[in-house]
Design a protein around this motif. Structure first.
Motif, PDB file in Angstrom:
ATOM      1  N   UNK A 172       0.766  -1.243   0.000  1.00 55.36           N
ATOM      2  CA  UNK A 172       0.000   0.000   0.000  1.00 55.36           C
ATOM      3  C   UNK A 172       0.793   1.288   0.000  1.00 55.36           C
ATOM      4  N   UNK A 173       2.087   1.235   0.402  1.00 55.19           N
ATOM      5  CA  UNK A 173       2.863   2.485   0.451  1.00 55.19           C
ATOM      6  C   UNK A 173       3.463   2.763  -0.931  1.00 55.19           C
ATOM      7  N   UNK A 174       2.569   3.004  -1.885  1.00 51.59           N
ATOM      8  CA  UNK A 174       2.976   3.320  -3.258  1.00 51.59           C
ATOM      9  C   UNK A 174       2.271   4.601  -3.689  1.00 51.59           C
ATOM     10  N   UNK A 175       2.416   4.970  -4.946  1.00 47.70           N
ATOM     11  CA  UNK A 175       1.822   6.226  -5.415  1.00 47.70           C
ATOM     12  C   UNK A 175       0.801   6.003  -6.518  1.00 47.70           C
ATOM     13  N   UNK A 176       0.209   4.815  -6.591  1.00 43.31           N
ATOM     14  CA  UNK A 176      -0.786   4.556  -7.629  1.00 43.31           C
ATOM     15  C   UNK A 176      -2.006   5.446  -7.475  1.00 43.31           C
ATOM     16  N   UNK A 177      -2.232   5.936  -6.258  1.00 47.03           N
ATOM     17  CA  UNK A 177      -3.360   6.841  -6.009  1.00 47.03           C
ATOM     18  C   UNK A 177      -2.899   8.267  -5.726  1.00 47.03           C
ATOM     19  N   UNK A 178      -1.613   8.537  -5.913  1.00 46.11           N
ATOM     20  CA  UNK A 178      -1.054   9.868  -5.650  1.00 46.11           C
ATOM     21  C   UNK A 178       0.064  10.126  -6.650  1.00 46.11           C
ATOM     22  N   UNK A 179      -0.326  10.349  -7.881  1.00 41.81           N
ATOM     23  CA  UNK A 179       0.639  10.429  -8.983  1.00 41.81           C
ATOM     24  C   UNK A 179       1.678  11.529  -8.776  1.00 41.81           C
ATOM     25  N   UNK A 180       1.270  12.622  -8.136  1.00 37.65           N
ATOM     26  CA  UNK A 180       2.202  13.742  -7.937  1.00 37.65           C
ATOM     27  C   UNK A 180       3.309  13.395  -6.943  1.00 37.65           C
ATOM     28  N   UNK A 181       3.075  12.374  -6.139  1.00 37.99           N
ATOM     29  CA  UNK A 181       4.048  11.994  -5.125  1.00 37.99           C
ATOM     30  C   UNK A 181       4.936  10.834  -5.574  1.00 37.99           C
ATOM     31  N   UNK A 182       4.897  10.486  -6.865  1.00 41.15           N
ATOM     32  CA  UNK A 182       5.709   9.369  -7.366  1.00 41.15           C
ATOM     33  C   UNK A 182       7.182   9.741  -7.442  1.00 41.15           C
ATOM     34  N   UNK A 183       8.020   8.789  -7.125  1.00 42.57           N
ATOM     35  CA  UNK A 183       9.465   8.978  -7.204  1.00 42.57           C
ATOM     36  C   UNK A 183       9.929   9.025  -8.659  1.00 42.57           C
ATOM     37  N   UNK A 184      11.090   9.616  -8.868  1.00 39.04           N
ATOM     38  CA  UNK A 184      11.685   9.635 -10.206  1.00 39.04           C
ATOM     39  C   UNK A 184      12.506   8.379 -10.448  1.00 39.04           C
ATOM     40  N   UNK A 185      13.268   7.947  -9.457  1.00 39.05           N
ATOM     41  CA  UNK A 185      14.107   6.765  -9.614  1.00 39.05           C
ATOM     42  C   UNK A 185      13.283   5.484  -9.616  1.00 39.05           C
ATOM     43  N   UNK A 186      12.264   5.422  -8.759  1.00 42.67           N
ATOM     44  CA  UNK A 186      11.373   4.253  -8.682  1.00 42.67           C
ATOM     45  C   UNK A 186       9.948   4.767  -8.891  1.00 42.67           C
ATOM     46  N   UNK A 187       9.509   4.890 -10.142  1.00 42.02           N
ATOM     47  CA  UNK A 187       8.298   5.647 -10.481  1.00 42.02           C
ATOM     48  C   UNK A 187       6.981   5.176  -9.887  1.00 42.02           C
ATOM     49  N   UNK A 188       6.913   4.019  -9.254  1.00 43.12           N
ATOM     50  CA  UNK A 188       5.672   3.622  -8.587  1.00 43.12           C
ATOM     51  C   UNK A 188       5.809   3.602  -7.070  1.00 43.12           C
ATOM     52  N   UNK A 189       6.961   4.064  -6.576  1.00 42.88           N
ATOM     53  CA  UNK A 189       7.177   4.202  -5.143  1.00 42.88           C
ATOM     54  C   UNK A 189       6.815   5.624  -4.714  1.00 42.88           C
ATOM     55  N   UNK A 190       6.239   5.733  -3.556  1.00 38.02           N
ATOM     56  CA  UNK A 190       5.922   7.041  -2.997  1.00 38.02           C
ATOM     57  C   UNK A 190       7.199   7.723  -2.508  1.00 38.02           C
ATOM     58  N   UNK A 191       7.291   9.032  -2.712  1.00 42.25           N
ATOM     59  CA  UNK A 191       8.466   9.769  -2.244  1.00 42.25           C
ATOM     60  C   UNK A 191       8.606   9.664  -0.724  1.00 42.25           C
ATOM     61  N   UNK A 192       7.489   9.655  -0.028  1.00 46.80           N
ATOM     62  CA  UNK A 192       7.542   9.558   1.437  1.00 46.80           C
ATOM     63  C   UNK A 192       8.159   8.230   1.869  1.00 46.80           C
ATOM     64  N   UNK A 193       7.904   7.171   1.098  1.00 48.34           N
ATOM     65  CA  UNK A 193       8.510   5.880   1.423  1.00 48.34           C
ATOM     66  C   UNK A 193      10.017   5.935   1.212  1.00 48.34           C
ATOM     67  N   UNK A 194      10.470   6.589   0.155  1.00 48.57           N
ATOM     68  CA  UNK A 194      11.904   6.700  -0.091  1.00 48.57           C
ATOM     69  C   UNK A 194      12.597   7.467   1.028  1.00 48.57           C
ATOM     70  N   UNK A 195      11.937   8.539   1.530  1.00 47.94           N
ATOM     71  CA  UNK A 195      12.506   9.301   2.640  1.00 47.94           C
ATOM     72  C   UNK A 195      12.621   8.409   3.877  1.00 47.94           C
ATOM     73  N   UNK A 196      11.557   7.669   4.171  1.00 49.01           N
ATOM     74  CA  UNK A 196      11.576   6.733   5.302  1.00 49.01           C
ATOM     75  C   UNK A 196      12.670   5.695   5.125  1.00 49.01           C
ATOM     76  N   UNK A 197      12.757   5.116   3.936  1.00 45.86           N
ATOM     77  CA  UNK A 197      13.726   4.060   3.636  1.00 45.86           C
ATOM     78  C   UNK A 197      15.162   4.575   3.761  1.00 45.86           C
ATOM     79  N   UNK A 198      15.432   5.734   3.153  1.00 45.68           N
ATOM     80  CA  UNK A 198      16.773   6.294   3.183  1.00 45.68           C
ATOM     81  C   UNK A 198      17.202   6.695   4.583  1.00 45.68           C
ATOM     82  N   UNK A 199      16.326   7.383   5.332  1.00 49.08           N
ATOM     83  CA  UNK A 199      16.672   7.816   6.679  1.00 49.08           C
ATOM     84  C   UNK A 199      16.871   6.630   7.618  1.00 49.08           C
TER      85      UNK A 199
END
Length: 352
Positions: A172-199
């Motif tokens: 569920x932590x993806x951006x299929x329902x929030x296209x503006x929040x999609x990552x550039x490197x992983x286009x179906x991952x939510x940016x918020x998930x990448x921040x959580x993952x990286x930190x």
């Protein structure tokens, strides 16, 4: 991940992978370019090296009783994580470039989830090694008194956490329902998930570095106050050498993975000026190379491990078959174990 086949309420469940790549600005070439062939060829070569070298490490730990202790079981599990990483990258090599367009959303999430799982397994395993070393070094013991059952439970726990983290975006932590929040490197991952993952991973790296720094300071202080008895000197050297080995493993892991995690974090924070796609593939290759660095460290730092490697490779090079081949493998096992007894007696004597 949702299995609904229609776009509902701004959720793009019925769109293909190419749609999300184009929406995030990460274009996919529809044809193979020379650069794609080079990247895939080099990637597959590295993957095969990673797979072979880490199987070698796991086999060495299995057949040599010198390594039948908790720290080496954890190092063997780290090799298993690196092996899984090699398999995951190999899977990616067959599902990258122009092949990406042909992937379904489910296949894309599987591809990314395998990479996430392998990284998490390595990070959590390194953290477990740091805790194990902290507990043993502060009592100036060579090996932990942890039972085999607890080690098995710990290893199972590591993989359960790794698998869970790999499944989080799919659940569920993806951006299929929030296209503006999609990552550039992983286009179906939510940016918020990448921040959580990286930190989370960078924080774990920091904690492990702090633990090893404290251990080194303690060992240096303790060694200055130890008496000069031969057994204690040898024990101290063994402890320090093992500490240097695991510290080199941690250091190489941090060096290889930190650039990629930083770029991933910048992408998650929406840094448009950072041009993350320019560095993505280079940092991915650097991260992949880490998976075959550990066997090299073992070869140079651990003489017993190096000798075991050589005997395994010599056995693999023999072309004999039948009973003679079986006998030779049996003699290999016995020879390696017999050479290990001296090291074991020394370690046990030092522990006492």
């Amino acid at each position: 991940m949702d299995t609904v086949k229609e776009d509902i309420g701004g959720c793009y469940y019925n769109r293909n992978v190419q749609f999300f790549y184009e929406a995030s600005g990460k274009n996919i070439s529809s044809h193979w370019r020379p650069r794609d062939y080079v990247i895939v060829s080099l990637g597959m070569l590295v993957c095969f090296i990673v797979i072979f070298s880490n199987i070698l490490v796991m086999l060495a730990i299995f057949i040599n009783k010198r390594f039948h202790f908790p720290i080496y079981y954890l190092l063997g599990n780290l090799a298993a994580a690196d092996l899984f990483s090699g398999i995951s990258y190999l899977h990616m090599m067959f599902h990258t470039g122009p092949w990406t367009i042909k992937l379904s959303k489910y296949q894309w999430f599987v591809r990314q989830g395998l990479i996430d799982t392998s990284l998490t397994a390595s990070v959590v395993n390194l953290l477990a090694i740091a805790v194990e070393r902290h507990q043993t070094i502060f009592t100036m013991q060579l090996h932990s008194k942890m039972t085999n059952r607890r080690v098995v439970m710990l290893i199972v726990g590591i993989w359960l956490v790794a698998i869970l983290m790999g499944l989080v975006p799919t659940m569920g932590w993806h951006c299929l329902c929030d296209l503006k929040n999609c990552s550039t490197m992983a286009p179906m991952y939510s940016r918020s998930y990448l921040v959580f993952w990286g930190l989370l991973n960078l924080l774990t790296f920091t904690v492990m570095m702090a633990v090893y720094t404290r251990i080194f300071l303690y060992v240096r202080h303790k060694s200055q106050r130890m008496s000069q008895h031969t057994s204690q000197v040898r024990h101290k050297e063994t402890v320090v050498n093992l500490m240097k080995t695991v510290s080199m493993i941690l250091g190489c892991f941090v060096i290889c993975w930190t650039p990629g995690l930083v770029v991933l974090l910048l992408d998650g924070l929406g840094c448009d000026r950072c041009k993350v796609l320019r560095y993505e593939k280079y940092f991915l290759v650097l991260a992949e190379c880490n998976s075959f660095v550990n066997p090299i460290i073992y070869s140079f730092r651990d003489k017993d491990m190096c000798r075991t490697f050589k005997r395994i490779l010599c056995h693999l090079c023999r072309r004999d078959s039948g009973e003679e081949s079986t006998a030779r493998f049996t003699s290999l096992d016995q020879e390696v174990q017999s050479e290990s007894h001296g090291g074991q007696h020394l370690s046990h004597g030092a522990d006492r």
